[in-house]
Scaffold this motif. Structure first.
Motif, PDB file in Angstrom:
ATOM      1  N   ASP A 197      17.788   6.905  -3.886  1.00  0.00           N
ATOM      2  CA  ASP A 197      17.694   5.443  -3.767  1.00  0.00           C
ATOM      3  C   ASP A 197      16.438   5.053  -3.230  1.00  0.00           C
ATOM      4  OD1 ASP A 197      18.036   6.539  -1.243  1.00  0.00           O
ATOM      5  OD2 ASP A 197      19.180   5.001  -0.520  1.00  0.00           O
ATOM      6  N   ALA A 198      15.132   6.066  -3.071  1.00  0.00           N
ATOM      7  CA  ALA A 198      14.114   5.730  -2.678  1.00  0.00           C
ATOM      8  C   ALA A 198      12.955   5.780  -3.463  1.00  0.00           C
ATOM      9  CB  ALA A 198      13.633   6.278  -1.513  1.00  0.00           C
ATOM     10  N   ASP A 199      11.771   4.493  -3.392  1.00  0.00           N
ATOM     11  CA  ASP A 199      10.752   4.629  -4.574  1.00  0.00           C
ATOM     12  C   ASP A 199       9.370   5.194  -4.210  1.00  0.00           C
ATOM     13  OD1 ASP A 199      10.478   2.229  -3.007  1.00  0.00           O
ATOM     14  OD2 ASP A 199      10.859   1.160  -5.011  1.00  0.00           O
ATOM     15  N   ARG A 200       9.355   5.305  -2.655  1.00  0.00           N
ATOM     16  CA  ARG A 200       8.014   5.635  -2.149  1.00  0.00           C
ATOM     17  C   ARG A 200       8.137   6.416  -1.007  1.00  0.00           C
ATOM     18  NH1 ARG A 200       5.326   1.259   1.085  1.00  0.00           N
ATOM     19  NH2 ARG A 200       6.964   0.053   1.853  1.00  0.00           N
ATOM     20  N   ILE A 201       6.941   6.936  -0.361  1.00  0.00           N
ATOM     21  CA  ILE A 201       7.324   7.778   0.737  1.00  0.00           C
ATOM     22  C   ILE A 201       6.253   7.313   1.810  1.00  0.00           C
ATOM     23  CG2 ILE A 201       6.913  10.046   1.765  1.00  0.00           C
ATOM     24  CD1 ILE A 201       7.448  11.237  -1.126  1.00  0.00           C
ATOM     25  N   VAL A 202       6.557   7.022   2.903  1.00  0.00           N
ATOM     26  CA  VAL A 202       5.749   6.624   4.029  1.00  0.00           C
ATOM     27  C   VAL A 202       5.747   7.099   5.275  1.00  0.00           C
ATOM     28  CG1 VAL A 202       5.187   4.363   2.681  1.00  0.00           C
ATOM     29  CG2 VAL A 202       7.110   4.335   4.558  1.00  0.00           C
ATOM     30  N   ALA A 203       5.137   6.859   6.162  1.00  0.00           N
ATOM     31  CA  ALA A 203       5.086   7.647   7.434  1.00  0.00           C
ATOM     32  C   ALA A 203       6.215   6.994   8.233  1.00  0.00           C
ATOM     33  CB  ALA A 203       3.965   7.728   8.232  1.00  0.00           C
ATOM     34  N   ALA A 204       7.045   7.666   8.982  1.00  0.00           N
ATOM     35  CA  ALA A 204       7.861   6.817   9.616  1.00  0.00           C
ATOM     36  C   ALA A 204       7.265   6.552  11.259  1.00  0.00           C
ATOM     37  CB  ALA A 204       9.257   7.592   9.857  1.00  0.00           C
ATOM     38  N   ARG A 205       6.632   5.583  11.274  1.00  0.00           N
ATOM     39  CA  ARG A 205       5.988   5.137  12.380  1.00  0.00           C
ATOM     40  C   ARG A 205       6.825   4.937  13.695  1.00  0.00           C
ATOM     41  NH1 ARG A 205       1.328   4.024  14.238  1.00  0.00           N
ATOM     42  NH2 ARG A 205       0.521   3.817  11.970  1.00  0.00           N
ATOM     43  N   ARG A 206       7.884   4.425  13.498  1.00  0.00           N
ATOM     44  CA  ARG A 206       8.936   4.057  14.588  1.00  0.00           C
ATOM     45  C   ARG A 206       9.496   5.758  15.061  1.00  0.00           C
ATOM     46  NH1 ARG A 206      13.311   2.060  12.089  1.00  0.00           N
ATOM     47  NH2 ARG A 206      14.605   3.776  12.278  1.00  0.00           N
TER      48      ARG A 206
ATOM     49  N   ILE B 168      -3.122  11.717  -0.432  1.00  0.00           N
ATOM     50  CA  ILE B 168      -1.760  11.626  -0.004  1.00  0.00           C
ATOM     51  C   ILE B 168      -0.869  11.307  -1.389  1.00  0.00           C
ATOM     52  CG2 ILE B 168       0.115  10.653   1.510  1.00  0.00           C
ATOM     53  CD1 ILE B 168      -2.484  11.604   2.963  1.00  0.00           C
ATOM     54  N   LEU B 169      -0.076  12.515  -1.610  1.00  0.00           N
ATOM     55  CA  LEU B 169       0.740  12.571  -2.796  1.00  0.00           C
ATOM     56  C   LEU B 169       2.032  12.679  -2.656  1.00  0.00           C
ATOM     57  CD1 LEU B 169      -1.547  15.519  -4.330  1.00  0.00           C
ATOM     58  CD2 LEU B 169      -1.688  13.146  -4.834  1.00  0.00           C
ATOM     59  N   GLY B 170       2.752  12.189  -3.516  1.00  0.00           N
ATOM     60  CA  GLY B 170       4.303  12.010  -3.583  1.00  0.00           C
ATOM     61  C   GLY B 170       4.971  12.606  -4.918  1.00  0.00           C
ATOM     62  N   ARG B 171       5.919  13.431  -4.817  1.00  0.00           N
ATOM     63  CA  ARG B 171       6.691  13.687  -5.970  1.00  0.00           C
ATOM     64  C   ARG B 171       8.191  13.654  -5.683  1.00  0.00           C
ATOM     65  NH1 ARG B 171       3.612  17.016  -9.579  1.00  0.00           N
ATOM     66  NH2 ARG B 171       5.370  16.998 -10.957  1.00  0.00           N
ATOM     67  N   ARG B 172       8.954  13.503  -6.676  1.00  0.00           N
ATOM     68  CA  ARG B 172      10.517  13.526  -6.713  1.00  0.00           C
ATOM     69  C   ARG B 172      10.957  15.145  -6.564  1.00  0.00           C
ATOM     70  NH1 ARG B 172      13.282   9.209  -6.260  1.00  0.00           N
ATOM     71  NH2 ARG B 172      12.253   7.344  -7.101  1.00  0.00           N
ATOM     72  N   CYS B 173      12.008  15.183  -6.019  1.00  0.00           N
ATOM     73  CA  CYS B 173      12.139  17.041  -5.989  1.00  0.00           C
ATOM     74  C   CYS B 173      13.926  16.906  -6.077  1.00  0.00           C
ATOM     75  CB  CYS B 173      11.926  17.488  -4.582  1.00  0.00           C
ATOM     76  SG  CYS B 173      12.105  19.370  -4.338  1.00  0.00           S
TER      77      CYS B 173
ATOM     78  N   ARG C 240      13.636  21.792  -8.438  1.00  0.00           N
ATOM     79  CA  ARG C 240      12.808  21.275  -9.474  1.00  0.00           C
ATOM     80  C   ARG C 240      11.882  19.940  -8.851  1.00  0.00           C
ATOM     81  NH1 ARG C 240      17.259  22.849 -11.432  1.00  0.00           N
ATOM     82  NH2 ARG C 240      17.273  24.109 -13.405  1.00  0.00           N
ATOM     83  N   LEU C 241      10.456  20.284  -9.059  1.00  0.00           N
ATOM     84  CA  LEU C 241       9.462  18.990  -8.838  1.00  0.00           C
ATOM     85  C   LEU C 241       9.807  17.654  -9.960  1.00  0.00           C
ATOM     86  CD1 LEU C 241       7.560  18.535  -6.349  1.00  0.00           C
ATOM     87  CD2 LEU C 241       5.864  19.644  -7.883  1.00  0.00           C
ATOM     88  N   GLY C 242       9.956  16.722  -9.554  1.00  0.00           N
ATOM     89  CA  GLY C 242      10.135  15.558 -10.639  1.00  0.00           C
ATOM     90  C   GLY C 242       8.881  14.940 -10.351  1.00  0.00           C
ATOM     91  N   GLY C 243       8.774  13.714 -11.112  1.00  0.00           N
ATOM     92  CA  GLY C 243       7.857  12.661 -11.191  1.00  0.00           C
ATOM     93  C   GLY C 243       7.031  12.264 -10.053  1.00  0.00           C
ATOM     94  N   ARG C 244       5.999  11.803 -10.103  1.00  0.00           N
ATOM     95  CA  ARG C 244       5.180  11.184  -9.030  1.00  0.00           C
ATOM     96  C   ARG C 244       5.862   9.870  -8.481  1.00  0.00           C
ATOM     97  NH1 ARG C 244      -0.452  11.627 -11.580  1.00  0.00           N
ATOM     98  NH2 ARG C 244      -0.826  14.098 -11.772  1.00  0.00           N
ATOM     99  N   VAL C 245       5.601   9.576  -7.033  1.00  0.00           N
ATOM    100  CA  VAL C 245       6.006   8.576  -6.471  1.00  0.00           C
ATOM    101  C   VAL C 245       4.974   7.795  -5.429  1.00  0.00           C
ATOM    102  CG1 VAL C 245       8.585   8.917  -6.566  1.00  0.00           C
ATOM    103  CG2 VAL C 245       7.280   9.650  -4.591  1.00  0.00           C
ATOM    104  N   GLU C 246       4.759   6.742  -5.197  1.00  0.00           N
ATOM    105  CA  GLU C 246       3.800   6.230  -4.268  1.00  0.00           C
ATOM    106  C   GLU C 246       3.955   7.201  -3.159  1.00  0.00           C
ATOM    107  OE1 GLU C 246       2.543   2.011  -2.206  1.00  0.00           O
ATOM    108  OE2 GLU C 246       3.793   1.943  -3.899  1.00  0.00           O
ATOM    109  N   ALA C 247       2.978   7.426  -2.309  1.00  0.00           N
ATOM    110  CA  ALA C 247       3.071   7.951  -0.939  1.00  0.00           C
ATOM    111  C   ALA C 247       1.703   7.321  -0.096  1.00  0.00           C
ATOM    112  CB  ALA C 247       3.138   9.488  -1.071  1.00  0.00           C
ATOM    113  N   GLY C 248       2.110   7.288   1.084  1.00  0.00           N
ATOM    114  CA  GLY C 248       0.967   7.088   1.666  1.00  0.00           C
ATOM    115  C   GLY C 248       1.194   6.892   3.409  1.00  0.00           C
ATOM    116  N   PRO C 249       0.328   6.462   4.153  1.00  0.00           N
ATOM    117  CA  PRO C 249       0.650   6.254   5.419  1.00  0.00           C
ATOM    118  C   PRO C 249       1.478   5.041   5.740  1.00  0.00           C
ATOM    119  CG  PRO C 249      -1.780   5.948   5.307  1.00  0.00           C
ATOM    120  CD  PRO C 249      -1.167   6.321   3.798  1.00  0.00           C
TER     121      PRO C 249
END
Length: 84
Positions: free
Chosen positions: A33-42, A61-66, A74-83
């Motif tokens: 249900d998520a479409d990107r990866i970011v740092a959990a600042r909280r 900073i790279l992101g992939r589905r897994c 299995r490593l899947g497609g790329r997703v947006e990732a960053g701070p």
């Protein structure tokens, strides 16, 4: 204590410089249900700040589905990732 390198080497220095220039961090996303990866600042503001510093310094900073199943990971497609 082990010291590196054990002897001077222009080739080794060049290889390490290239490696450092091409460094990156890979994060994997297992939630469908998520479409990107970011740092959990909280949760960890220090990690978020350090990740932002690394990105600003040129670390990719790279992101992939897994997906994880009994028969493997299995490593899947790329997703947006960053701070943030």
């Amino acid at each position: 204590m082990g010291l590196r390198p054990e002897s001077p080497s222009a080739t080794r220095s060049t290889e390490w410089t290239a490696l450092l220039v091409e460094s990156g961090a890979l994060f994997v996303l297992q939630r469908p249900d998520a479409d990107r990866i970011v740092a959990a600042r909280r949760i960890d503001p220090v990690f978020a700040d350090n990740l932002a510093r690394a990105a600003d310094a040129g670390v990719r900073i790279l992101g992939r589905r897994c997906s994880v199943a009994w028969d493997g990971i299995r490593l899947g497609g790329r997703v947006e990732a960053g701070p943030e």
